[in-house]
Design a protein around this motif. Sequence first.
Motif, mmCIF file in Angstrom:
data_model
loop_
_atom_site.group_PDB
_atom_site.id
_atom_site.type_symbol
_atom_site.label_atom_id
_atom_site.label_comp_id
_atom_site.label_asym_id
_atom_site.label_seq_id
_atom_site.Cartn_x
_atom_site.Cartn_y
_atom_site.Cartn_z
ATOM 1 N N MET A 292 74.862 53.881 63.858
ATOM 2 C CA MET A 292 74.388 52.827 64.739
ATOM 3 C C MET A 292 73.320 53.427 65.655
ATOM 4 N N ASP A 293 72.085 53.001 65.509
ATOM 5 C CA ASP A 293 70.981 53.494 66.323
ATOM 6 C C ASP A 293 71.085 52.893 67.725
ATOM 7 N N PHE A 294 71.297 53.755 68.710
ATOM 8 C CA PHE A 294 71.546 53.333 70.084
ATOM 9 C C PHE A 294 70.448 52.408 70.628
ATOM 10 N N GLU A 295 69.207 52.813 70.467
ATOM 11 C CA GLU A 295 68.102 52.008 71.000
ATOM 12 C C GLU A 295 68.005 50.648 70.309
ATOM 13 N N LYS A 296 68.210 50.637 68.992
ATOM 14 C CA LYS A 296 68.163 49.362 68.256
ATOM 15 C C LYS A 296 69.287 48.435 68.704
ATOM 16 N N VAL A 297 70.456 49.008 68.941
ATOM 17 C CA VAL A 297 71.578 48.191 69.412
ATOM 18 C C VAL A 297 71.256 47.593 70.767
ATOM 19 N N LEU A 298 70.744 48.397 71.669
ATOM 20 C CA LEU A 298 70.405 47.888 73.001
ATOM 21 C C LEU A 298 69.335 46.797 72.927
ATOM 22 N N THR A 299 68.370 46.979 72.051
ATOM 23 C CA THR A 299 67.333 45.959 71.874
ATOM 24 C C THR A 299 67.953 44.653 71.393
ATOM 25 N N LYS A 300 68.874 44.741 70.425
ATOM 26 C CA LYS A 300 69.541 43.533 69.922
ATOM 27 C C LYS A 300 70.376 42.861 71.003
ATOM 28 N N VAL A 301 71.036 43.654 71.827
ATOM 29 C CA VAL A 301 71.833 43.082 72.916
ATOM 30 C C VAL A 301 70.934 42.316 73.868
ATOM 31 N N VAL A 302 69.792 42.900 74.207
ATOM 32 C CA VAL A 302 68.854 42.248 75.132
ATOM 33 C C VAL A 302 68.275 40.979 74.488
ATOM 34 N N GLU A 303 67.875 41.075 73.219
ATOM 35 C CA GLU A 303 67.258 39.933 72.535
ATOM 36 C C GLU A 303 68.241 38.786 72.291
ATOM 37 N N ARG A 304 69.445 39.111 71.859
ATOM 38 C CA ARG A 304 70.387 38.088 71.425
ATOM 39 C C ARG A 304 71.426 37.744 72.475
ATOM 40 N N GLY A 305 71.624 38.616 73.430
ATOM 41 C CA GLY A 305 72.677 38.424 74.424
ATOM 42 C C GLY A 305 73.954 39.123 73.990
ATOM 43 N N SER A 306 74.715 39.594 74.964
ATOM 44 C CA SER A 306 75.908 40.367 74.647
ATOM 45 C C SER A 306 76.985 39.531 73.962
ATOM 46 N N ASP A 307 77.118 38.255 74.318
ATOM 47 C CA ASP A 307 78.135 37.400 73.688
ATOM 48 C C ASP A 307 77.885 37.258 72.191
ATOM 49 N N VAL A 308 76.648 36.944 71.834
ATOM 50 C CA VAL A 308 76.297 36.750 70.421
ATOM 51 C C VAL A 308 76.417 38.068 69.669
ATOM 52 N N PHE A 309 75.919 39.146 70.278
ATOM 53 C CA PHE A 309 75.974 40.446 69.609
ATOM 54 C C PHE A 309 77.420 40.885 69.387
ATOM 55 N N ALA A 310 78.293 40.648 70.366
ATOM 56 C CA ALA A 310 79.709 41.003 70.218
ATOM 57 C C ALA A 310 80.340 40.223 69.073
ATOM 58 N N GLU A 311 80.022 38.951 68.948
ATOM 59 C CA GLU A 311 80.547 38.148 67.835
ATOM 60 C C GLU A 311 80.046 38.681 66.496
ATOM 61 N N ASP A 312 78.781 39.097 66.456
ATOM 62 C CA ASP A 312 78.241 39.705 65.228
ATOM 63 C C ASP A 312 79.007 40.974 64.862
ATOM 64 N N LEU A 313 79.325 41.786 65.866
ATOM 65 C CA LEU A 313 80.078 43.017 65.620
ATOM 66 C C LEU A 313 81.461 42.703 65.050
ATOM 67 N N LEU A 314 82.107 41.684 65.600
ATOM 68 C CA LEU A 314 83.432 41.307 65.098
ATOM 69 C C LEU A 314 83.359 40.848 63.639
ATOM 70 N N ARG A 315 82.313 40.109 63.292
ATOM 71 C CA ARG A 315 82.145 39.683 61.892
ATOM 72 C C ARG A 315 81.924 40.883 60.971
ATOM 73 N N GLU A 316 81.133 41.844 61.423
ATOM 74 C CA GLU A 316 80.903 43.059 60.625
ATOM 75 C C GLU A 316 82.209 43.820 60.398
ATOM 76 N N ILE A 317 83.015 43.927 61.439
ATOM 77 C CA ILE A 317 84.304 44.617 61.326
ATOM 78 C C ILE A 317 85.200 43.876 60.340
ATOM 79 N N GLU A 318 85.241 42.579 60.446
ATOM 80 C CA GLU A 318 86.074 41.794 59.534
ATOM 81 C C GLU A 318 85.597 41.932 58.092
ATOM 82 N N ASN A 319 84.289 41.927 57.885
ATOM 83 C CA ASN A 319 83.751 42.093 56.530
ATOM 84 C C ASN A 319 84.078 43.462 55.955
#
Length: 150
Positions: free
Chosen positions: A1-28
Amino acid sequence: MDFEKVLTKVVERGSDVFAEDLLREIENEYGRVPLIFERMAERPEILISHLLYKGAVVETSQLEPKMIELISLAVGAALKCSHCVEYHLQSAMAKGATRAEILEVILIAGMLANSAVLADAYRVVNGTGSAPCPSCDINGTGLDKTCSDR
């Protein structure tokens, strides 16, 4: 997980949306989301920071992913966390762990957990609970101090 890319995604998408994406990845990847991650997602910054830390530890590890899962399974067993055992059992199997390897790490975890209980209790019974320990000496605190002095 590239730290800077993750932070950029959090800023762009918002932490709520990004957290939901992470949960979907874990489930998959693992087939389900551990309850602890679901609760952490109620405060997305907690989930994201935890997963960043976990990802950094795993990605920089010199151990193979299967070994990391076997160690995690053993620690879960030693801590008597059935949810951890179930989750890491599935993950270890998905990473190629055999039944024999799984049973072996559980036996080792049980052996060490048992030894820790006995060693701690015997020190108390013998009245040597405050005796200097090798860890203190190795860590440079000197034999004149004990773990309880810190």
